[in-house]
Every structure is written in C-alpha cells, then in structure tokens.
Design a protein around this motif. Structure first.
Motif, PDB file in Angstrom:
ATOM      1  N   LYS A  94       0.777  -1.237   0.000  1.00  0.00           N
ATOM      2  CA  LYS A  94       0.000   0.000   0.000  1.00  0.00           C
ATOM      3  C   LYS A  94       0.811   1.291   0.000  1.00  0.00           C
ATOM      4  N   LEU A  95       1.934   1.303   0.691  1.00  0.00           N
ATOM      5  CA  LEU A  95       2.630   2.571   0.908  1.00  0.00           C
ATOM      6  C   LEU A  95       3.798   2.805  -0.037  1.00  0.00           C
ATOM      7  N   ARG A  96       4.287   1.752  -0.607  1.00  0.00           N
ATOM      8  CA  ARG A  96       5.409   1.877  -1.527  1.00  0.00           C
ATOM      9  C   ARG A  96       5.062   2.868  -2.635  1.00  0.00           C
ATOM     10  N   PRO A  97       6.020   3.677  -3.064  1.00  0.00           N
ATOM     11  CA  PRO A  97       5.719   4.656  -4.096  1.00  0.00           C
ATOM     12  C   PRO A  97       5.419   4.014  -5.447  1.00  0.00           C
ATOM     13  N   HIS A  98       4.665   4.735  -6.242  1.00  0.00           N
ATOM     14  CA  HIS A  98       4.369   4.364  -7.631  1.00  0.00           C
ATOM     15  C   HIS A  98       3.479   3.134  -7.771  1.00  0.00           C
ATOM     16  N   LEU A  99       2.747   2.814  -6.735  1.00  0.00           N
ATOM     17  CA  LEU A  99       1.804   1.702  -6.865  1.00  0.00           C
ATOM     18  C   LEU A  99       0.569   2.170  -7.620  1.00  0.00           C
ATOM     19  N   LYS A 100       0.025   1.293  -8.398  1.00  0.00           N
ATOM     20  CA  LYS A 100      -1.197   1.613  -9.147  1.00  0.00           C
ATOM     21  C   LYS A 100      -2.414   1.264  -8.307  1.00  0.00           C
ATOM     22  N   GLY A 102      -5.876   1.121  -6.825  1.00  0.00           N
ATOM     23  CA  GLY A 102      -7.221   1.482  -7.265  1.00  0.00           C
ATOM     24  C   GLY A 102      -7.431   1.450  -8.766  1.00  0.00           C
ATOM     25  N   LEU A 103      -6.392   1.136  -9.504  1.00  0.00           N
ATOM     26  CA  LEU A 103      -6.532   1.075 -10.957  1.00  0.00           C
ATOM     27  C   LEU A 103      -6.733  -0.369 -11.398  1.00  0.00           C
ATOM     28  N   LYS A 104      -7.706  -0.554 -12.235  1.00  0.00           N
ATOM     29  CA  LYS A 104      -7.951  -1.908 -12.729  1.00  0.00           C
ATOM     30  C   LYS A 104      -6.830  -2.337 -13.673  1.00  0.00           C
ATOM     31  N   PHE A 105      -6.686  -3.629 -13.790  1.00  0.00           N
ATOM     32  CA  PHE A 105      -5.670  -4.148 -14.697  1.00  0.00           C
ATOM     33  C   PHE A 105      -6.034  -3.779 -16.131  1.00  0.00           C
ATOM     34  N   THR A 106      -5.072  -3.293 -16.862  1.00  0.00           N
ATOM     35  CA  THR A 106      -5.299  -3.000 -18.270  1.00  0.00           C
ATOM     36  C   THR A 106      -5.299  -4.300 -19.058  1.00  0.00           C
ATOM     37  N   ALA A 107      -5.746  -4.203 -20.296  1.00  0.00           N
ATOM     38  CA  ALA A 107      -5.770  -5.393 -21.143  1.00  0.00           C
ATOM     39  C   ALA A 107      -4.361  -5.966 -21.295  1.00  0.00           C
ATOM     40  N   GLU A 108      -3.391  -5.081 -21.401  1.00  0.00           N
ATOM     41  CA  GLU A 108      -2.014  -5.545 -21.565  1.00  0.00           C
ATOM     42  C   GLU A 108      -1.517  -6.235 -20.296  1.00  0.00           C
ATOM     43  N   GLU A 109      -1.884  -5.663 -19.157  1.00  0.00           N
ATOM     44  CA  GLU A 109      -1.475  -6.281 -17.897  1.00  0.00           C
ATOM     45  C   GLU A 109      -2.128  -7.653 -17.745  1.00  0.00           C
ATOM     46  N   GLU A 110      -3.382  -7.725 -18.125  1.00  0.00           N
ATOM     47  CA  GLU A 110      -4.063  -9.014 -18.028  1.00  0.00           C
ATOM     48  C   GLU A 110      -3.372 -10.050 -18.908  1.00  0.00           C
ATOM     49  N   THR A 129       6.895  -8.683 -10.679  1.00  0.00           N
ATOM     50  CA  THR A 129       8.081  -7.902 -11.052  1.00  0.00           C
ATOM     51  C   THR A 129       8.048  -7.478 -12.514  1.00  0.00           C
ATOM     52  N   TYR A 130       7.186  -8.085 -13.265  1.00  0.00           N
ATOM     53  CA  TYR A 130       7.060  -7.709 -14.672  1.00  0.00           C
ATOM     54  C   TYR A 130       6.005  -6.622 -14.882  1.00  0.00           C
ATOM     55  N   LEU A 131       5.302  -6.297 -13.813  1.00  0.00           N
ATOM     56  CA  LEU A 131       4.216  -5.328 -13.918  1.00  0.00           C
ATOM     57  C   LEU A 131       4.525  -4.130 -13.028  1.00  0.00           C
ATOM     58  N   ALA A 132       4.892  -3.052 -13.638  1.00  0.00           N
ATOM     59  CA  ALA A 132       5.239  -1.865 -12.868  1.00  0.00           C
ATOM     60  C   ALA A 132       4.054  -1.394 -12.036  1.00  0.00           C
ATOM     61  N   GLY A 133       4.310  -1.163 -10.762  1.00  0.00           N
ATOM     62  CA  GLY A 133       3.270  -0.619  -9.900  1.00  0.00           C
ATOM     63  C   GLY A 133       2.276  -1.640  -9.386  1.00  0.00           C
ATOM     64  N   SER A 181       8.687  -3.459 -22.913  1.00  0.00           N
ATOM     65  CA  SER A 181      10.057  -2.966 -22.942  1.00  0.00           C
ATOM     66  C   SER A 181      10.380  -2.103 -21.738  1.00  0.00           C
ATOM     67  N   GLN A 182       9.349  -1.569 -21.089  1.00  0.00           N
ATOM     68  CA  GLN A 182       9.616  -0.673 -19.974  1.00  0.00           C
ATOM     69  C   GLN A 182       9.817  -1.447 -18.688  1.00  0.00           C
ATOM     70  N   SER A 183      11.021  -1.446 -18.206  1.00  0.00           N
ATOM     71  CA  SER A 183      11.287  -2.158 -16.964  1.00  0.00           C
ATOM     72  C   SER A 183      10.826  -1.326 -15.786  1.00  0.00           C
ATOM     73  N   ARG A 184      10.776  -1.967 -14.628  1.00  0.00           N
ATOM     74  CA  ARG A 184      10.364  -1.241 -13.441  1.00  0.00           C
ATOM     75  C   ARG A 184      11.382  -0.165 -13.101  1.00  0.00           C
ATOM     76  N   GLU A 185      12.641  -0.429 -13.423  1.00  0.00           N
ATOM     77  CA  GLU A 185      13.651   0.571 -13.128  1.00  0.00           C
ATOM     78  C   GLU A 185      13.392   1.835 -13.923  1.00  0.00           C
ATOM     79  N   GLU A 186      13.002   1.644 -15.179  1.00  0.00           N
ATOM     80  CA  GLU A 186      12.682   2.804 -15.991  1.00  0.00           C
ATOM     81  C   GLU A 186      11.493   3.542 -15.399  1.00  0.00           C
ATOM     82  N   GLU A 187      10.553   2.747 -14.942  1.00  0.00           N
ATOM     83  CA  GLU A 187       9.330   3.341 -14.421  1.00  0.00           C
ATOM     84  C   GLU A 187       9.597   4.112 -13.142  1.00  0.00           C
ATOM     85  N   PHE A 188      10.384   3.532 -12.252  1.00  0.00           N
ATOM     86  CA  PHE A 188      10.584   4.147 -10.949  1.00  0.00           C
ATOM     87  C   PHE A 188      11.812   5.043 -10.898  1.00  0.00           C
ATOM     88  N   GLY A 189      12.648   4.925 -11.870  1.00  0.00           N
ATOM     89  CA  GLY A 189      13.914   5.635 -11.796  1.00  0.00           C
ATOM     90  C   GLY A 189      14.949   4.737 -11.172  1.00  0.00           C
TER      91      GLY A 189
END
Length: 307
Positions: A94-100, A102-110, A129-133, A181-189
């Motif tokens: 819940k508290l970790r930064p950059h969590l999604k 309340g957002l539903k899974f997108t079609a791509e995430e599914e 680990t493959y799904l940012a946030g 292609s976007q890794s979590r590192e890219e997403e979070f910095g």
DNA sequence: AATCATCCCAACCGCACCAGA
DNA sequence: GTCTGGTGCGGTTGGGATGAT
C-alpha cells in the motif's frame, strides 16, 4: 458504515486476532523448547486489522530513515504495535511509491499475467516484477477473482449445454508476446528515494525462440473464426486486440454452435464435461474480458510437437 | 427501495528459507 | 548441528462496494 457495523467489525477483528495469536503462541509453548519471554508478551499485545493514517505515517518515516528493511525494529523500538510482517506487508502493498492503487488491470497487464502464469505458475511475486506498480497481492487477487468468474461461467455453461453437431475450429499457433520494454527501473527511476527497486528482466528481453517449449501469448490457442464468437451469450468477437487475423475474419454470418475443449484444470472444477458449448449466433455486447476464453480451451502442444 | 450476488481488495495465516548466534 | 528471529511468499478470509433483480 454505521457505528454498530463498525463495532461488530472491530469485535470480530479483535476476536480473530487474539484467537490466532494465542493459537500460535500456544503452539510454540507446547513445543516445550522455549520459555516465555518479554517478546512473547509483546506478541500477545500486537495490534491487527486496518491501518490508521497515523500508523502509515510512522511506517513511512521509518522507511525514509532506515530503508525498507528491519521491519521488526519498528516494533522493538516501540514505534508501532504491529508485527514486522504486518509492517512489511503494509509497505509493500500500500505505501510503496508508484503503486497503481485502485486502478484496474489494463488489457495488456491481463495478458501479461496470463502469459506469465502459464510460464511460471502461481509465482505471483515473480510475475509482479514484470508489472510496474503492481504487487504480488494485486496479481494474486486479480487471478483469483478471474478464476472464480471462469468457474462460474463454466459451471453454468456445462449445466445448460446440449451437444449437437458442430463446426470445427482450426487452431492457430502463437502470436507475438506482449511488448514490455519498460522495466520497473525505468518506471521508478534507477535510484528510488527508498532504495528498494527491484530490477526484473522484461520478458521482451528473452528472444521468442529461446522460450521453447513455452508458447508466447496467447498460451491457449486462438480460434480461427469464420464467424463472430459467443460464449454463454457473451460476445468475444473483435475483443482480441492484437490478432489482426481476426479482424480480417469478422463480419461473417454466424450459424449454429460449436464445441471447444475444456482444459483439464477446469474439468477438475467439478464438471465431467470435456467440452464447452460455444454459441456463435447471437451477439450481445458486454465488458467481459476476452482473454478469459483462453482458459477454457485446451493448450496447444509445445511448438516442438507441432507436425 | 430492498435484497441478493458478485467483485474487489486489504489483511492475516502458515509455511519455507536463510542467516546468525 | 540446532535453534531462533527475520523475511518473503502463496493461500485464504472477510467485509465493503457495486451491480443485478
């Protein structure tokens, strides 16, 4: 929520908490290997249930100071009456930064979850680990509710289905894996302020030819349709986003019903049916996720077994 | 409007693993 | 080698929210 409900909930939580903690406590004591310690007393006094805003703030401050570790020290320092486990879970989910949140899974995430679940099994932490946030809990909950939904659909389907003659489907081999292609590192910095970013390898980093015998998305074969597809009155036509071949095949008139094999895992849910009835006639709009269909279809043999 | 069914999700539990004493 | 505490993970539960009837 009114007060009486709230009170009831609090009572239930306290009751289940004390029962559970006492059970574990007793279990340890019955082993006869340990004497009661002050820590055991503390365990009995642990707070459980929903987190308050103030508790979150304490936890966040602790992580800012010391990083996302030493969870038990939060309790030992007397900062919170929570177990280290509980603190870690609260932070991660819940508290970790950059969590999604309340957002539903997108079609791509599914698609990604389905793809990776087929590859790794119920390794939710790994899949997450493959799904940012997204957390392992998110993935787990998503999968669980999806399974329930499928089971219900399947049971109602098999109960009402009648077998008759059927048009045949030709199964198609794999499509391209989703591009992640976007890794979590890219997403979070690269340097998260909390220093707790994992660096998963995006699945796109693995060449498709090296994934054998794993079949890239879709794990289950798609149907080659010469007509719109419905399942239990739900229209799947045109809901497969990626496969362009489907677009080419749409719009043809629908006739009769078809049968699609049910994966063994679903037969285990209590049905003796080996096939599910697919109505290819009526078209009804609905927001049912298209990918659910794949679970009810027999997996293809690995590509090495294709003739 | 009331009731019921389903979905969604936060939190807990039990277990396994690991490192250090 | 054994014990203990800390941590991580997968499974499960319970309750609020939402939609359907």
């Amino acid at each position: 929520m009114n007060h009486s409900t709230q009170n009831l909930q609090t009572i239930k939580q306290r009751r289940s908490s004390s029962i559970s903690i006492n059970r574990r406590f007793s279990k340890r004591m019955m082993n006869g290997k340990r004497r009661m310690t002050s820590q055991d007393d503390e365990m009995r006094d642990m707070k459980k249930g929903p987190w308050k805003f103030e508790e979150d703030q304490v936890l966040i401050n602790h992580v800012k100071k010391y990083g996302a570790r030493d969870w038990s020290s939060i309790r030992s320092k007397g900062l919170l009456r929570r177990t280290g486990k509980s603190c870690r879970l609260r932070w991660v989910n819940k508290l970790r930064p950059h969590l999604k949140t309340g957002l539903k899974f997108t079609a791509e995430e599914e698609r990604t979850v389905i793809d990776l679940q087929a590859q790794f099994g119920n390794k939710w932490a790994k899949i997450a680990t493959y799904l940012a946030g997204r957390t392992d809990n998110d993935v787990k909950n998503f999968w669980s509710s999806r399974q329930k939904r499928l089971a219900r659909i399947l049971s109602s389907s098999t109960a009402s289905s009648s077998t008759s003659q059927i048009p045949t489907f030709d199964f198609l081999p794999s499509l391209e894996a989703p591009n992640l292609s976007q890794s979590r590192e890219e997403e979070f910095g690269a340097n998260s302020q909390f220093g707790e970013v994992a660096s998963p390898s995006p699945i796109s980093a693995v060449p498709v030819e090296q994934q054998q015998p794993y079949i890239s998305f879709p794990q289950f074969p798609l149907l080659q349709l010469d007509y719109p597809l419905l399942l239990e009155g739900q229209d799947f036509t045109g809901r497969f986003e990626a496969p362009s071949f489907l677009d080419d095949e749409l719009g043809h008139s629908a006739l009769g019903t078809a049968q699609v094999p049910i994966a063994p895992s679903y037969q285990a849910l209590g049905t003796s049916e080996s096939h599910i009835e697919v109505d290819i006639n009526s078209l009804i709009e609905d927001d049912f996720p298209p990918i659910d269909l794949f679970d009810e279809i027999e997996p293809l043999p690995s590509p090495s077994h294709w003739s």
